[in-house]
Write a protein that holds these residues in place. Sequence first.
Motif, PDB file in Angstrom:
ATOM      1  N   LEU A 116       0.833  -1.201   0.000  1.00 36.77           N
ATOM      2  CA  LEU A 116       0.000   0.000   0.000  1.00 36.77           C
ATOM      3  C   LEU A 116       0.869   1.253   0.000  1.00 36.77           C
ATOM      4  N   LEU A 117       1.947   1.230   0.784  1.00 35.20           N
ATOM      5  CA  LEU A 117       2.849   2.379   0.893  1.00 35.20           C
ATOM      6  C   LEU A 117       3.504   2.703  -0.456  1.00 35.20           C
ATOM      7  N   VAL A 118       4.063   1.687  -1.107  1.00 37.35           N
ATOM      8  CA  VAL A 118       4.739   1.953  -2.384  1.00 37.35           C
ATOM      9  C   VAL A 118       3.731   2.292  -3.486  1.00 37.35           C
ATOM     10  N   THR A 119       2.527   1.739  -3.398  1.00 33.25           N
ATOM     11  CA  THR A 119       1.492   2.060  -4.390  1.00 33.25           C
ATOM     12  C   THR A 119       1.065   3.516  -4.275  1.00 33.25           C
ATOM     13  N   ILE A 120       0.904   3.992  -3.027  1.00 39.67           N
ATOM     14  CA  ILE A 120       0.508   5.391  -2.800  1.00 39.67           C
ATOM     15  C   ILE A 120       1.589   6.347  -3.298  1.00 39.67           C
ATOM     16  N   HIS A 121       2.860   6.016  -3.016  1.00 38.73           N
ATOM     17  CA  HIS A 121       3.954   6.938  -3.344  1.00 38.73           C
ATOM     18  C   HIS A 121       4.451   6.812  -4.786  1.00 38.73           C
ATOM     19  N   LEU A 122       4.371   5.611  -5.369  1.00 36.88           N
ATOM     20  CA  LEU A 122       4.895   5.405  -6.716  1.00 36.88           C
ATOM     21  C   LEU A 122       3.796   5.298  -7.773  1.00 36.88           C
ATOM     22  N   GLY A 123       2.598   4.937  -7.337  1.00 35.45           N
ATOM     23  CA  GLY A 123       1.493   4.803  -8.282  1.00 35.45           C
ATOM     24  C   GLY A 123       1.398   3.413  -8.878  1.00 35.45           C
ATOM     25  N   ILE A 133     -11.425 -13.967   1.456  1.00 40.48           N
ATOM     26  CA  ILE A 133     -11.372 -12.656   2.103  1.00 40.48           C
ATOM     27  C   ILE A 133      -9.935 -12.157   2.212  1.00 40.48           C
ATOM     28  N   SER A 134      -9.000 -13.081   2.520  1.00 40.28           N
ATOM     29  CA  SER A 134      -7.611 -12.652   2.720  1.00 40.28           C
ATOM     30  C   SER A 134      -6.953 -12.189   1.425  1.00 40.28           C
ATOM     31  N   VAL A 135      -7.312 -12.821   0.299  1.00 40.06           N
ATOM     32  CA  VAL A 135      -6.686 -12.471  -0.977  1.00 40.06           C
ATOM     33  C   VAL A 135      -7.432 -11.351  -1.693  1.00 40.06           C
ATOM     34  N   TYR A 136      -8.748 -11.308  -1.517  1.00 45.91           N
ATOM     35  CA  TYR A 136      -9.562 -10.332  -2.251  1.00 45.91           C
ATOM     36  C   TYR A 136     -10.288  -9.369  -1.310  1.00 45.91           C
ATOM     37  N   GLY A 137      -9.619  -9.022  -0.185  1.00 41.50           N
ATOM     38  CA  GLY A 137     -10.205  -8.125   0.809  1.00 41.50           C
ATOM     39  C   GLY A 137     -10.709  -6.793   0.262  1.00 41.50           C
ATOM     40  N   PRO A 138      -9.898  -6.058  -0.512  1.00 43.28           N
ATOM     41  CA  PRO A 138     -10.357  -4.754  -1.009  1.00 43.28           C
ATOM     42  C   PRO A 138     -11.645  -4.843  -1.831  1.00 43.28           C
ATOM     43  N   GLN A 139     -11.762  -5.901  -2.640  1.00 44.00           N
ATOM     44  CA  GLN A 139     -12.965  -6.044  -3.461  1.00 44.00           C
ATOM     45  C   GLN A 139     -14.209  -6.245  -2.605  1.00 44.00           C
ATOM     46  N   ILE A 140     -14.060  -6.896  -1.447  1.00 47.94           N
ATOM     47  CA  ILE A 140     -15.211  -7.119  -0.564  1.00 47.94           C
ATOM     48  C   ILE A 140     -15.696  -5.801   0.018  1.00 47.94           C
ATOM     49  N   PHE A 141     -14.761  -4.939   0.428  1.00 55.22           N
ATOM     50  CA  PHE A 141     -15.161  -3.637   0.964  1.00 55.22           C
ATOM     51  C   PHE A 141     -15.784  -2.759  -0.127  1.00 55.22           C
ATOM     52  N   GLY A 189     -19.755  -0.725  -0.739  1.00 51.70           N
ATOM     53  CA  GLY A 189     -20.028   0.646  -1.167  1.00 51.70           C
ATOM     54  C   GLY A 189     -18.878   1.627  -1.055  1.00 51.70           C
ATOM     55  N   TYR A 190     -17.665   1.147  -0.757  1.00 50.82           N
ATOM     56  CA  TYR A 190     -16.527   2.052  -0.585  1.00 50.82           C
ATOM     57  C   TYR A 190     -15.689   2.153  -1.854  1.00 50.82           C
ATOM     58  N   ASP A 191     -14.975   3.297  -2.015  1.00 45.19           N
ATOM     59  CA  ASP A 191     -14.097   3.450  -3.170  1.00 45.19           C
ATOM     60  C   ASP A 191     -12.824   2.626  -2.970  1.00 45.19           C
ATOM     61  N   THR A 192     -12.012   2.545  -4.020  1.00 44.58           N
ATOM     62  CA  THR A 192     -10.856   1.644  -4.022  1.00 44.58           C
ATOM     63  C   THR A 192      -9.863   1.947  -2.903  1.00 44.58           C
ATOM     64  N   ARG A 193      -9.453   3.219  -2.754  1.00 44.00           N
ATOM     65  CA  ARG A 193      -8.445   3.558  -1.747  1.00 44.00           C
ATOM     66  C   ARG A 193      -8.972   3.333  -0.335  1.00 44.00           C
ATOM     67  N   THR A 194     -10.214   3.727  -0.072  1.00 46.90           N
ATOM     68  CA  THR A 194     -10.810   3.500   1.253  1.00 46.90           C
ATOM     69  C   THR A 194     -10.899   2.006   1.534  1.00 46.90           C
ATOM     70  N   SER A 195     -11.240   1.219   0.519  1.00 44.78           N
ATOM     71  CA  SER A 195     -11.321  -0.236   0.681  1.00 44.78           C
ATOM     72  C   SER A 195      -9.952  -0.821   1.034  1.00 44.78           C
ATOM     73  N   GLU A 196      -8.891  -0.252   0.452  1.00 50.98           N
ATOM     74  CA  GLU A 196      -7.540  -0.731   0.765  1.00 50.98           C
ATOM     75  C   GLU A 196      -7.169  -0.411   2.206  1.00 50.98           C
ATOM     76  N   TYR A 197      -7.523   0.782   2.666  1.00 52.49           N
ATOM     77  CA  TYR A 197      -7.264   1.138   4.069  1.00 52.49           C
ATOM     78  C   TYR A 197      -8.059   0.239   5.022  1.00 52.49           C
ATOM     79  N   LEU A 198      -9.308  -0.023   4.684  1.00 49.64           N
ATOM     80  CA  LEU A 198     -10.144  -0.879   5.528  1.00 49.64           C
ATOM     81  C   LEU A 198      -9.606  -2.314   5.558  1.00 49.64           C
ATOM     82  N   THR A 199      -9.073  -2.766   4.427  1.00 47.49           N
ATOM     83  CA  THR A 199      -8.465  -4.098   4.387  1.00 47.49           C
ATOM     84  C   THR A 199      -7.274  -4.173   5.332  1.00 47.49           C
ATOM     85  N   GLN A 200      -6.441  -3.117   5.327  1.00 49.28           N
ATOM     86  CA  GLN A 200      -5.308  -3.076   6.253  1.00 49.28           C
ATOM     87  C   GLN A 200      -5.799  -3.080   7.700  1.00 49.28           C
TER      88      GLN A 200
END
Length: 517
Positions: A169-176, A287-295, A299-310
């Motif tokens: 998540l860290l490198v994705t946020i900073h590097l894209g 759930i462990s592999v596809y956590g962001p998609q579940i969030f 109803g959450y957007d992609t970045r919020t779903s990634e934070y919720l997965t963490q």
Amino acid sequence: MEKVKSFFYDKKQQVVLFSSTAIALYGYDQGMMSLINTNQDYLKTMGIAEEDPQVGVIVSVYYLGCAIGAVLFSLLADKRGRKPALFGCLTVASIGNLIMFLAGIGNTPGARIVMYIGRVVMGLGVGGVDSVVPIYSSELSSDDARGKAMAQEFQWNIFGLNVAFALNLLVTIHLGKTNQWAWRIPIIAMQIYPVGLLLFIERLPESPRWFIFHERREDAKKSLQFISGEDKVDNELKELIESHEQESEGGTVGYIDMLTPGHPQFHPTMVTIMGQVNQALTGYGAISVYGPQIFELLGYDTRTSEYLTQGNYVSYFILMTFAWLLIDAVGRRSIMIAGSATMIVCFGLLTVFGWLAADSDKYGIPVQAVAIPGIVFLFVATGAFGIGWLATPWLLPTEYYPTTARAQGTAISVIVWGFMNFVVTLMTPILFNNLKYILFLVFAGTNLFAGVWTYFYQPETGGRPFEDNIEFFEKAGEQGTWRVAKVADGKFKKMPYPKGEDGESQPLLARVQDQLG
């Protein structure tokens, strides 16, 4: 300070730390691939689209490698020793990880093929780790602490999951998501696990049980001295020799023997297989592999779903503390059945929340009104899986078999785990795309099956020496039933709780306090 000092001299604690870090390899891979799969440069380098089934295939072939590695390294563990087998599988895992990192670097051709090879090779190594570590750890743990040791090790599996996802998540946020280093850095960072363990392994003892099995009694004595000190050596050596003589009466056991109806090891092998099948049926692999998609489904957007997965992974790690507090205090069966019951409720409610979130506009319901309770119950379901089902299917095979079959039994457990996870990771994106929130209802049903099967056929092995647990299967054969309640008058429905000074069983709180040390 005394506890810190004692750690450096307590070989059993060092084994737990080593085993925990080794098990973290598997968790790291889960967290690593979940975000790599959505990296645009990764997909471009592999020559596939995000919806391409090969995204799932690249993830899942790893588990086929795990299944093969479990067999190869369990054989090595029996013939050459637990430590040489661990050295071999850590080396292979490191090589596989390096191959993954190099896939397509510098625009070299054949990136997808190289990635496939890297995934399989790393799977060979991690499958060996998952097969040999539980044997090694259980053989060096006392009867009343095997569960605690295994649960602590698998808590570090979740630590690896957290580290990988956070780094991703860290490198994705900073590097894209268009930068190749956003997916290559998390892959190569994994090297710290196998390389660090390879540097440490020489400090650990070999299993005394393995030495006894190979008639190397002097080496077994030296190993026991190294582990327990001079005072306990003679008694422990005598117990190991007696246990070996008793276990050896059945002779050498092969894989075909274990899968042959009527053979003494057929019953424990079927229970071992069903333990891993039921773990997969709980649905947490998805759930462990596809956590962001579940969030996102809630109803959450992609970045919020990634934070919720963490956040879910952090909660998962914390709640795993209850696993090692309870597994030797209340028993394996109790936490597995309670875990399934909790997940049935949570997945049932998540079906409702997913339905309401999908039709929130139609019914005029604010998205947060269903998304927030959905988050809570997803967190609870994750914790229930961790406490009841993460470590137990790995622990139980190490408690069912005599030394002549323990490595083979654990390897079969890993093979089934690998096959089931191959199917789950391959099918989950397809099921999500077609079933959406109805998938939660499917998981509620599969948890019902897992809980009911466990209640009827899973013996309680906690708090008993290996020999007593083997007795359950002998009695079941004599009495012609696999029903736990009918074998030995239901003796194996619960663990033999330790007695207090008054001769009565200790209350639960006292047993939990004992686990805290």
